[in-house]
Design a protein around this motif. Sequence first.
Motif, PDB file in Angstrom:
ATOM      1  N   SER A  86       1.077   2.248 -13.678  1.00  0.00           N
ATOM      2  CA  SER A  86       1.604   1.595 -12.539  1.00  0.00           C
ATOM      3  C   SER A  86       2.800   0.761 -12.657  1.00  0.00           C
ATOM      4  CB  SER A  86       0.194   1.816 -11.370  1.00  0.00           C
ATOM      5  OG  SER A  86       1.561   1.553  -9.769  1.00  0.00           O
ATOM      6  N   PRO A  87       3.452  -0.599 -12.195  1.00  0.00           N
ATOM      7  CA  PRO A  87       4.300  -1.807 -11.331  1.00  0.00           C
ATOM      8  C   PRO A  87       2.812  -2.082 -10.806  1.00  0.00           C
ATOM      9  CG  PRO A  87       5.366   0.146 -10.002  1.00  0.00           C
ATOM     10  CD  PRO A  87       4.008   0.775 -10.447  1.00  0.00           C
ATOM     11  N   GLU A  88       1.967  -1.358  -9.978  1.00  0.00           N
ATOM     12  CA  GLU A  88       1.605  -2.776  -8.667  1.00  0.00           C
ATOM     13  C   GLU A  88       0.383  -1.987  -8.723  1.00  0.00           C
ATOM     14  OE1 GLU A  88       3.857  -4.999  -5.767  1.00  0.00           O
ATOM     15  OE2 GLU A  88       5.104  -3.438  -5.319  1.00  0.00           O
ATOM     16  N   PRO A  89      -0.333  -1.300  -9.561  1.00  0.00           N
ATOM     17  CA  PRO A  89      -2.045  -0.754  -9.195  1.00  0.00           C
ATOM     18  C   PRO A  89      -2.826  -1.530  -8.188  1.00  0.00           C
ATOM     19  CG  PRO A  89      -2.133  -1.996 -11.012  1.00  0.00           C
ATOM     20  CD  PRO A  89      -1.237  -2.077 -11.085  1.00  0.00           C
ATOM     21  N   GLN A 240     -16.864   0.212 -16.188  1.00  0.00           N
ATOM     22  CA  GLN A 240     -15.769   0.737 -17.187  1.00  0.00           C
ATOM     23  C   GLN A 240     -14.477   0.658 -16.955  1.00  0.00           C
ATOM     24  OE1 GLN A 240     -17.312   2.387 -19.339  1.00  0.00           O
ATOM     25  NE2 GLN A 240     -18.715   1.472 -19.377  1.00  0.00           N
ATOM     26  N   LEU A 241     -14.051   1.039 -15.906  1.00  0.00           N
ATOM     27  CA  LEU A 241     -12.812   0.782 -16.403  1.00  0.00           C
ATOM     28  C   LEU A 241     -12.281  -0.581 -16.445  1.00  0.00           C
ATOM     29  CD1 LEU A 241     -12.473   2.242 -12.251  1.00  0.00           C
ATOM     30  CD2 LEU A 241     -11.282   3.085 -14.598  1.00  0.00           C
ATOM     31  N   ASP A 242     -13.006  -1.693 -16.221  1.00  0.00           N
ATOM     32  CA  ASP A 242     -12.953  -3.090 -16.057  1.00  0.00           C
ATOM     33  C   ASP A 242     -12.493  -2.740 -17.620  1.00  0.00           C
ATOM     34  OD1 ASP A 242     -12.164  -6.140 -15.369  1.00  0.00           O
ATOM     35  OD2 ASP A 242     -13.674  -5.848 -17.179  1.00  0.00           O
ATOM     36  N   TYR A 243     -12.832  -2.161 -18.623  1.00  0.00           N
ATOM     37  CA  TYR A 243     -12.836  -2.440 -19.579  1.00  0.00           C
ATOM     38  C   TYR A 243     -12.103  -1.360 -21.291  1.00  0.00           C
ATOM     39  CZ  TYR A 243     -15.238  -1.593 -25.001  1.00  0.00           C
ATOM     40  OH  TYR A 243     -14.605  -1.180 -26.166  1.00  0.00           O
ATOM     41  N   THR A 244     -12.032  -0.347 -19.925  1.00  0.00           N
ATOM     42  CA  THR A 244     -11.196   1.181 -20.547  1.00  0.00           C
ATOM     43  C   THR A 244      -9.566   0.442 -20.270  1.00  0.00           C
ATOM     44  OG1 THR A 244     -12.884   2.494 -20.091  1.00  0.00           O
ATOM     45  CG2 THR A 244     -10.322   3.154 -20.219  1.00  0.00           C
ATOM     46  N   VAL A 245      -8.944   0.010 -18.849  1.00  0.00           N
ATOM     47  CA  VAL A 245      -7.810  -0.418 -18.822  1.00  0.00           C
ATOM     48  C   VAL A 245      -7.391  -1.606 -19.134  1.00  0.00           C
ATOM     49  CG1 VAL A 245      -6.378  -0.520 -16.822  1.00  0.00           C
ATOM     50  CG2 VAL A 245      -7.881   0.908 -16.074  1.00  0.00           C
ATOM     51  N   LYS A 246      -6.037  -1.153 -20.029  1.00  0.00           N
ATOM     52  CA  LYS A 246      -5.799  -2.439 -21.015  1.00  0.00           C
ATOM     53  C   LYS A 246      -4.054  -3.085 -20.238  1.00  0.00           C
ATOM     54  CE  LYS A 246      -8.426  -1.718 -23.877  1.00  0.00           C
ATOM     55  NZ  LYS A 246     -10.026  -2.548 -23.967  1.00  0.00           N
ATOM     56  N   LEU A 247      -4.509  -3.753 -19.742  1.00  0.00           N
ATOM     57  CA  LEU A 247      -3.005  -4.771 -18.872  1.00  0.00           C
ATOM     58  C   LEU A 247      -2.603  -5.598 -19.345  1.00  0.00           C
ATOM     59  CD1 LEU A 247      -4.115  -3.777 -15.273  1.00  0.00           C
ATOM     60  CD2 LEU A 247      -2.582  -2.545 -16.517  1.00  0.00           C
ATOM     61  N   PRO A 248      -1.307  -6.264 -19.290  1.00  0.00           N
ATOM     62  CA  PRO A 248      -1.251  -7.822 -19.564  1.00  0.00           C
ATOM     63  C   PRO A 248      -1.808  -8.580 -18.349  1.00  0.00           C
ATOM     64  CG  PRO A 248       0.832  -6.163 -19.117  1.00  0.00           C
ATOM     65  CD  PRO A 248      -0.472  -4.956 -18.316  1.00  0.00           C
ATOM     66  N   ARG A 252      -2.602  -7.879 -12.447  1.00  0.00           N
ATOM     67  CA  ARG A 252      -4.052  -7.535 -11.539  1.00  0.00           C
ATOM     68  C   ARG A 252      -4.134  -6.017 -11.528  1.00  0.00           C
ATOM     69  NH1 ARG A 252      -8.795 -10.191 -13.098  1.00  0.00           N
ATOM     70  NH2 ARG A 252      -8.543 -11.534 -14.720  1.00  0.00           N
ATOM     71  N   ILE A 253      -4.753  -5.280 -10.779  1.00  0.00           N
ATOM     72  CA  ILE A 253      -5.334  -3.682  -9.637  1.00  0.00           C
ATOM     73  C   ILE A 253      -6.212  -4.323  -8.931  1.00  0.00           C
ATOM     74  CG2 ILE A 253      -6.328  -1.913  -9.544  1.00  0.00           C
ATOM     75  CD1 ILE A 253      -6.242  -1.851 -13.274  1.00  0.00           C
ATOM     76  N   LYS A 254      -5.153  -3.970  -7.510  1.00  0.00           N
ATOM     77  CA  LYS A 254      -6.053  -4.993  -6.679  1.00  0.00           C
ATOM     78  C   LYS A 254      -7.128  -3.673  -6.029  1.00  0.00           C
ATOM     79  CE  LYS A 254      -3.446  -6.418  -3.575  1.00  0.00           C
ATOM     80  NZ  LYS A 254      -2.757  -6.938  -2.222  1.00  0.00           N
ATOM     81  N   LEU A 255      -8.136  -4.239  -5.809  1.00  0.00           N
ATOM     82  CA  LEU A 255      -9.605  -3.116  -5.758  1.00  0.00           C
ATOM     83  C   LEU A 255      -9.818  -3.432  -4.017  1.00  0.00           C
ATOM     84  CD1 LEU A 255     -11.437  -1.169  -6.682  1.00  0.00           C
ATOM     85  CD2 LEU A 255     -12.937  -3.592  -6.932  1.00  0.00           C
TER      86      LEU A 255
END
Length: 558
Positions: A86-89, A240-248, A252-255
């Motif tokens: 996603s470009p803006e997850p 676990q999501l913080d560990y698994t997801v690989k982003l530049p 950032r992922i907005k929560l």
Amino acid sequence: MNYCDNQNLPDNPPYKIYELKKTNQEKIPGYLVVSTAKLNVETEEHNSNSYLSLVANKKLFNLNDGQAEPSTQDMIEKIAKTLESSPEPEIIINIHGYSSTPSDTETGCKKIYEYINSSIQQPNKYIFIGYRWPSENPTKTDESGSFGQKLINALSSLPTLLAINLALGLTISIWSAIALLFLNILSNSAVHFFTVMLILSGIISSIIFTLIILRLSTYFRDIYRATNYGVTDLVELIRQLDYTVKLPRNKRIKLSFIGHSMGCFVVTNVIRILSDVFDVKSINKKPDSDIGNIFRLGRLVLVAPDIPVESIFPGRANFLRSSLRRCEEAYIFCNEGDLVLRFTSTAANYFSFPARTRISGYRLGNITVKHFNNKNDLVGNTPRYGVVNLHKQDYGKGYRLDNPYKYLEIRSSSSEHRKIEEITKMSEDRVQPADLFTYFDCTDYKDDRMDKIGIVSSAIQKPAINVWNYILLTLAFIRKSINNRDPQGIDTHTGYFGGGFSQKAIYELAFLGFQGFLRSLSIEGDESEQISAFSQRCQEKQIQVILAPQIYQQKTQR
């Protein structure tokens, strides 16, 4: 322990993940995360290889017959791939409240899932997650059994001392009552003796019966589950999501979160844990929204929050102040007639919450906007609704927003109401916790002004709800509980999700933010015109709104 490592994956992960079933129309993926914690510690472990043991309606989920069910690890990786592409997850998590059954949670999540897929046209951006922590309904049959079984469990699990006192109290009460029936054969001293014994044994039995009733209400049991299971399991999911997801690094992922009732307690404590108290910006009281490696706290929507009202007070006791600062936007939906918070929650917390006065013991969902006590609060003969802290500038174009605490109060009757600035000392020179929220007071809210009753209250348009009004409101609440389709029934605690405008506001503020919500209302123009038009919409719905000046400071200063 890393769940995404096959060798280290535990046999019994703290949650299971289900994918909501898609049709041809759904573009935003949805999931239900269910804590595997049990309602009772003696209950046998759930089968870790079976998702079906944790859901009520299997038809809502993407579970194929005859095929191996995906593991928790597989679902985590599937969510991670969607976020990475996603470009803006963004992730929006919905958390239910007290006494919610699995069926209630699933139905609520499905409702949100269908709404956002029909109303929000931004595919490849959002992921919706409904989160179920182990909550117990006091009257419905669940893992703890029927109400009769729960009563048997409550009696059989009484501590020995309480059980002995209850047995003695009942025995003495019965024999004293029998003796007093034969007053003609008793002396005066014997009558006095048996009367005293009957009173004392009755008091002891009543105290123990009160404890049994509190247990049967499941309120404190749910608080324990929310604290020790609900919060920790949701934090683990995010970790676990913080560990698994690989982003530049620059992505950032907005929560964002939607919490209802006791679910707000879960949400705020999760945010508190996720916030890094050792961060330099946090120490300097200027924390940013970034948490962990990939997340950024977005929007926080609290509906009828069952958390202490002190969370918007300044001072040492406010345990949420630093973490709430990290959210980009925060909203509270409340109403004066919320019977669950007004009576049930405050009564249950009476002997546990450290408050000296009744006013301070109320919950955050009891907070209301200052009502129309005088002519200054009226527009003509109509109560002032809309954005009540909005004022036109004395010169030029634009407006200003007053500090919220000048308009917030707690009303328990027409004779007992206190402004927040009277309860605690506030300073206009510093940002206060109350400044961080936008408040929607839905006490008089109607989707159509021609309706006889409101969505979450009777909508009587009075300065305060009196005793007789509460009696009528209670009867309407009971009617709604018995028959959900009763047109004269009122759901004072969860009705927000049934109102047209309130439902739209809750969901779209969480997914789109304030500016996106204004666009969804087809409100155009510059920022000043948008706010004025929004105020007019709320006035039409008889909703009082306090806009957070700190969040919209850059938007309001021209």
